[in-house]
Design a protein around this motif. Sequence first.
Motif, PDB file in Angstrom:
ATOM      1  N   VAL A 215     -37.257 -60.573 -21.542  1.00 15.20           N
ATOM      2  CA  VAL A 215     -36.853 -62.389 -21.643  1.00 15.20           C
ATOM      3  C   VAL A 215     -37.832 -63.541 -21.678  1.00 15.20           C
ATOM      4  CG1 VAL A 215     -35.116 -64.020 -21.321  1.00 15.20           C
ATOM      5  CG2 VAL A 215     -34.519 -60.889 -21.194  1.00 15.20           C
ATOM      6  N   LEU A 216     -38.069 -63.368 -20.124  1.00 13.59           N
ATOM      7  CA  LEU A 216     -38.807 -64.777 -19.996  1.00 13.59           C
ATOM      8  C   LEU A 216     -40.834 -64.427 -20.392  1.00 13.59           C
ATOM      9  CD1 LEU A 216     -38.407 -67.298 -18.351  1.00 13.59           C
ATOM     10  CD2 LEU A 216     -36.805 -65.805 -17.632  1.00 13.59           C
ATOM     11  N   ARG A 217     -41.209 -63.518 -20.853  1.00 12.90           N
ATOM     12  CA  ARG A 217     -42.379 -62.367 -21.335  1.00 12.90           C
ATOM     13  C   ARG A 217     -41.955 -63.504 -22.966  1.00 12.90           C
ATOM     14  NH1 ARG A 217     -43.403 -56.628 -22.580  1.00 12.90           N
ATOM     15  NH2 ARG A 217     -41.749 -57.514 -24.118  1.00 12.90           N
ATOM     16  N   ASP A 218     -41.202 -63.373 -23.538  1.00 11.96           N
ATOM     17  CA  ASP A 218     -40.775 -63.297 -24.983  1.00 11.96           C
ATOM     18  C   ASP A 218     -40.002 -65.133 -25.393  1.00 11.96           C
ATOM     19  OD1 ASP A 218     -41.964 -60.899 -24.894  1.00 11.96           O
ATOM     20  OD2 ASP A 218     -40.050 -59.345 -25.006  1.00 11.96           O
ATOM     21  N   THR A 219     -40.244 -65.583 -24.051  1.00  7.10           N
ATOM     22  CA  THR A 219     -39.379 -66.661 -24.722  1.00  7.10           C
ATOM     23  C   THR A 219     -40.143 -67.607 -23.663  1.00  7.10           C
ATOM     24  OG1 THR A 219     -37.929 -66.502 -22.343  1.00  7.10           O
ATOM     25  CG2 THR A 219     -37.000 -66.047 -24.862  1.00  7.10           C
ATOM     26  N   VAL A 220     -40.160 -68.098 -23.003  1.00  7.19           N
ATOM     27  CA  VAL A 220     -41.487 -69.141 -22.381  1.00  7.19           C
ATOM     28  C   VAL A 220     -42.672 -68.864 -22.488  1.00  7.19           C
ATOM     29  CG1 VAL A 220     -39.354 -70.607 -20.955  1.00  7.19           C
ATOM     30  CG2 VAL A 220     -41.087 -68.626 -20.116  1.00  7.19           C
ATOM     31  N   GLY A 221     -43.158 -67.354 -22.044  1.00  4.74           N
ATOM     32  CA  GLY A 221     -44.254 -66.838 -21.878  1.00  4.74           C
ATOM     33  C   GLY A 221     -44.571 -66.490 -20.575  1.00  4.74           C
ATOM     34  N   LEU A 222     -44.951 -65.405 -19.564  1.00  2.00           N
ATOM     35  CA  LEU A 222     -44.749 -64.965 -18.304  1.00  2.00           C
ATOM     36  C   LEU A 222     -45.911 -64.103 -18.445  1.00  2.00           C
ATOM     37  CD1 LEU A 222     -42.731 -64.895 -16.018  1.00  2.00           C
ATOM     38  CD2 LEU A 222     -42.096 -62.283 -16.479  1.00  2.00           C
ATOM     39  N   TYR A 223     -46.975 -65.441 -17.668  1.00  2.00           N
ATOM     40  CA  TYR A 223     -48.596 -65.477 -17.532  1.00  2.00           C
ATOM     41  C   TYR A 223     -48.440 -65.444 -15.908  1.00  2.00           C
ATOM     42  CZ  TYR A 223     -48.710 -67.725 -22.140  1.00  2.00           C
ATOM     43  OH  TYR A 223     -48.378 -67.226 -23.574  1.00  2.00           O
ATOM     44  N   GLN A 224     -49.699 -64.699 -15.620  1.00  2.00           N
ATOM     45  CA  GLN A 224     -49.808 -64.485 -14.129  1.00  2.00           C
ATOM     46  C   GLN A 224     -50.745 -66.273 -13.868  1.00  2.00           C
ATOM     47  OE1 GLN A 224     -54.811 -63.582 -12.733  1.00  2.00           O
ATOM     48  NE2 GLN A 224     -53.404 -61.691 -12.756  1.00  2.00           N
ATOM     49  N   GLY A 225     -50.097 -66.551 -12.772  1.00  2.00           N
ATOM     50  CA  GLY A 225     -50.222 -68.305 -12.222  1.00  2.00           C
ATOM     51  C   GLY A 225     -50.574 -68.278 -10.432  1.00  2.00           C
ATOM     52  N   THR A 226     -49.476 -69.417 -10.619  1.00  2.00           N
ATOM     53  CA  THR A 226     -49.072 -69.506  -8.912  1.00  2.00           C
ATOM     54  C   THR A 226     -47.754 -69.898  -8.874  1.00  2.00           C
ATOM     55  OG1 THR A 226     -49.858 -71.625  -9.381  1.00  2.00           O
ATOM     56  CG2 THR A 226     -51.180 -70.732  -7.988  1.00  2.00           C
ATOM     57  N   ALA A 227     -47.061 -69.812  -7.895  1.00  2.00           N
ATOM     58  CA  ALA A 227     -45.916 -70.596  -7.507  1.00  2.00           C
ATOM     59  C   ALA A 227     -45.579 -71.289  -6.946  1.00  2.00           C
ATOM     60  CB  ALA A 227     -44.708 -68.870  -8.168  1.00  2.00           C
ATOM     61  N   VAL A 228     -44.465 -72.196  -6.165  1.00  2.00           N
ATOM     62  CA  VAL A 228     -43.839 -72.570  -4.379  1.00  2.00           C
ATOM     63  C   VAL A 228     -41.786 -71.992  -4.349  1.00  2.00           C
ATOM     64  CG1 VAL A 228     -43.608 -74.213  -2.998  1.00  2.00           C
ATOM     65  CG2 VAL A 228     -45.430 -74.785  -4.346  1.00  2.00           C
ATOM     66  N   SER A 229     -42.569 -70.709  -3.795  1.00  2.00           N
ATOM     67  CA  SER A 229     -41.089 -70.057  -2.967  1.00  2.00           C
ATOM     68  C   SER A 229     -40.351 -71.123  -2.116  1.00  2.00           C
ATOM     69  CB  SER A 229     -41.447 -68.852  -3.015  1.00  2.00           C
ATOM     70  OG  SER A 229     -39.958 -68.032  -2.131  1.00  2.00           O
ATOM     71  N   GLY A 230     -39.581 -71.858  -2.392  1.00  2.00           N
ATOM     72  CA  GLY A 230     -38.668 -72.824  -1.676  1.00  2.00           C
ATOM     73  C   GLY A 230     -37.206 -73.095  -1.651  1.00  2.00           C
ATOM     74  N   LEU A 231     -36.221 -71.960  -2.395  1.00  2.00           N
ATOM     75  CA  LEU A 231     -35.054 -71.860  -2.650  1.00  2.00           C
ATOM     76  C   LEU A 231     -34.654 -70.924  -1.761  1.00  2.00           C
ATOM     77  CD1 LEU A 231     -34.602 -73.491  -5.992  1.00  2.00           C
ATOM     78  CD2 LEU A 231     -33.202 -74.534  -3.822  1.00  2.00           C
ATOM     79  N   PRO A 232     -33.549 -70.482  -1.807  1.00  2.00           N
ATOM     80  CA  PRO A 232     -33.425 -69.046  -0.831  1.00  2.00           C
ATOM     81  C   PRO A 232     -33.356 -68.050  -1.635  1.00  2.00           C
ATOM     82  CG  PRO A 232     -31.216 -71.288  -0.709  1.00  2.00           C
ATOM     83  CD  PRO A 232     -32.247 -71.593  -1.234  1.00  2.00           C
ATOM     84  N   MET A 233     -33.483 -66.883  -1.098  1.00  2.00           N
ATOM     85  CA  MET A 233     -33.732 -65.165  -1.442  1.00  2.00           C
ATOM     86  C   MET A 233     -32.271 -64.666  -1.889  1.00  2.00           C
ATOM     87  SD  MET A 233     -37.031 -64.730  -2.227  1.00  2.00           S
ATOM     88  CE  MET A 233     -38.649 -65.337  -2.701  1.00  2.00           C
TER      89      MET A 233
END
Length: 605
Positions: A215-233
């Motif tokens: 769903v994310l790949r076909d809408t906003v685009g899902l690419y290799q990159g970087t992210a910050v993880s801060g909200l509860p898992m």
Amino acid sequence: MASSVSTSPDSRVRAIGTDEPTVCAAFALIAATYPERVALRTLDEGVSITWGEYAERVRGLAAGLHALGLRHGDSLACMLSNRPEFHLADAAGMHLGAVCFSVYNTSTVEQIEYVLANAATRIVVCEQAFLERIEAVRDRAESPIEHIVLVDGHAPGTLSLSELEGLGDPQFDFDASWRAVGPEDLLCLIYTSGTTGPPKGVQLTHANFMAQSRVLRDTVGLYQGTAVSGLPMAHVAERNSTHYFPMTTGHTVTCCPDPREVFAHAAQVHPTAFFAVPRMWEKLKSALEAAWAVEADPAKRDAVAGALDVGLRRVRAEQAGEAVGEELEAQHRRADELVLSPIRERIGLDRCDYLIVGAAPTPYEVLEFFHALGLPINEVWGMSENCAVATVSPPDAIRIGTVGKPAPGVEVLRADDGELLIRGPIVMVGYRNEPDKTAEALDSDGWLHTGDIGEFDGDGYLRIVDRKKELIISAGGKNMSPANIEARLKTSSPLIGQAIAIGDGRPYNVALLVLDPDAAGSFAAERGLAGRTPAELAGEEAVLAEVADGVARANAHLSRVEQIKRFALLDCDWEPGGDELTPTMKLKRKPIMAKYAGRIEGLYG
């Protein structure tokens, strides 16, 4: 309809793992394809783990967990802050076919006991900060906990990660284990945040999450990159964004153990993908405006104000479907180059392919503000029961005030009473050990009854009105959305940090308000009230006057029946995971009504 952020489309690497049948298979593909790429890190490279090292650590930990008796279909609980060890332990359990889940770090002993019992958990991975609560649960006779794995040090009766890895049988067939995991096997449990009662364990499969990645790949685009993880898992959106999605893309994830430091991390990391809940965007907006307000150089202050005005005029023209004239376009290019682009770079969001907000309603003014900065936040809609995202806007056609259109492969139906129903491959298989509640949520035709009220516009964009059970129906029979009123209150004054609108069955609406600690501190310094606590400031005449002005400004944008006639400014703060807010900062309406019943009745006295 949206200004674009600074990206380099030609250098983006598309997600290669989204067509795999399971998250395990996607992980194997990514680790084999990008073994030297950093997968997990902390700031300043305190920890840096490549995808190849990630895969080896997971292999060793899976063998250790297998030696402890963790098998296909068993559950594994993690009570951890956002740290690399979470990803290692959770992924290890996943490769055994275990059903993994996270416990909110703010949970009480009773809440922990409830979810561990519901999941039938025998093994818990935790850190020192939460060990006392886990041990309290283990000491209760009915508790099933047999093993506690401690990731940061040693304590009697626990295993360290290195000891766990040392338990593994060298003959353990790791590859056979993960290959035995199928698309319909359970991947994880997401325990709902409990706004209306005990949390329910949402059961999501590998197929659910792989469908969500597409769903994310076909809408906003899902690419290799970087992210910050801060909200509860423990929150489905964070687990998606920085745990499972990277296994389909090869993202580098920087772990942020304190949610309050997420934007500070972003300023250093410059992520290419970023998710935050509405309150975090609201606080960033307030912080930026407060900094600009005290800028000593009037020329700089005027430059920011002028650039924002240009940005807003451009965004408003786009949102109205009007052409942006050549003169305004030229003004915007100059404002962006000299002012807006440096602001984006300073806050670290200048490289984002996409910015997403969800989990609760976002005030229109907040979204418009960031669009004007050149940060087109995409507001999505969904819930734990459908892997988080059911609707989303095309990145080049975001319609502020809506949550976009149904995602590819997802059906969204509006029932006769306005309730939204969802059907598709992202919908859960049911609640853990709760067949009656599952039957209430999922009908025989596979429709998930969301409890949200919404309406589509003529172009198929969806607007969420409110929760079905939370609508205010006045004594005169008028239906109102408390969320819309509350959003208006919070954007009317930076001092208003939290608000709850009350009026169901009443002759008029009232509100309980809570000061924003950061804005209150700045306000106090400007008014010679520095050193006052938030509790003391709530009683200060200048603070009350500013809050009252804010309420009046909010009322000017509300219909007469929606307006707040009286309010109480509370001399306390509402912390995530406390009596008033869930860990993801949603209002706990019923507990608030009970706790502050006296104050509420006083407003109607």
